[in-house]
Write a protein that holds these residues in place. Structure first.
Motif, mmCIF file in Angstrom:
data_model
loop_
_atom_site.group_PDB
_atom_site.id
_atom_site.type_symbol
_atom_site.label_atom_id
_atom_site.label_comp_id
_atom_site.label_asym_id
_atom_site.label_seq_id
_atom_site.Cartn_x
_atom_site.Cartn_y
_atom_site.Cartn_z
ATOM 1 N N UNK A 10 -3.332 0.027 5.658
ATOM 2 C CA UNK A 10 -3.692 -0.293 6.409
ATOM 3 C C UNK A 10 -4.335 1.586 7.393
ATOM 4 N N UNK A 11 -4.163 2.413 7.512
ATOM 5 C CA UNK A 11 -4.032 3.753 8.159
ATOM 6 C C UNK A 11 -5.351 3.937 7.707
ATOM 7 N N UNK A 12 -5.537 4.509 9.063
ATOM 8 C CA UNK A 12 -6.964 5.103 9.262
ATOM 9 C C UNK A 12 -7.340 6.279 8.027
ATOM 10 N N UNK A 13 -8.240 7.115 7.900
ATOM 11 C CA UNK A 13 -9.028 8.101 7.144
ATOM 12 C C UNK A 13 -7.389 8.220 6.099
ATOM 13 N N UNK A 14 -7.423 9.953 6.059
ATOM 14 C CA UNK A 14 -6.657 10.339 5.192
ATOM 15 C C UNK A 14 -4.973 10.816 4.795
#
Length: 103
Positions: A10-14
């Motif tokens: 669910x985490x956005x980006x890296x």
């Protein structure tokens, strides 16, 4: 509480993740043990499978070589090659005999 995998999904980006050598060893040991357990289960199941010779199948089913050949070609009773020998699964023979009884 969410597990780490769902958080990462669910985490956005890296994301940068730091893992210790001990953690990697624990993780790899867990994966190896899990693979061993799954393989042991598959081997145990494979050992349960019993096979019959062509002669045994012909006698049980009351058919000739040509019928076995046709059944194999149509996929009704698939022959299994073990080494250089042709065998038939007992479970497949039981299925065929059960179909005949129900008719």
């Amino acid at each position: 509480m969410k597990d780490l995998l769902s958080i990462l999904r669910e985490a956005p980006g890296s994301i940068r993740l730091e893992v210790s050598g001990e953690d990697l060893l624990t993780f790899s040991s867990h994966l190896i043990n899990r693979a061993k357990e799954e393989l042991a289960t598959q081997v145990a199941e494979a050992r349960k499978v019993r096979f019959l010779t062509k002669e045994q199948v012909k006698e049980l089913c009351g058919v000739c070589d040509a019928t076995l050949w046709h059944w194999n070609r149509k996929g009704y009773l698939k022959a299994v090659k073990i080494g250089n020998k042709i065998r038939y699964r007992t479970s497949d023979i039981q299925r065929i005999l059960g179909e005949r009884e129900s008719k």
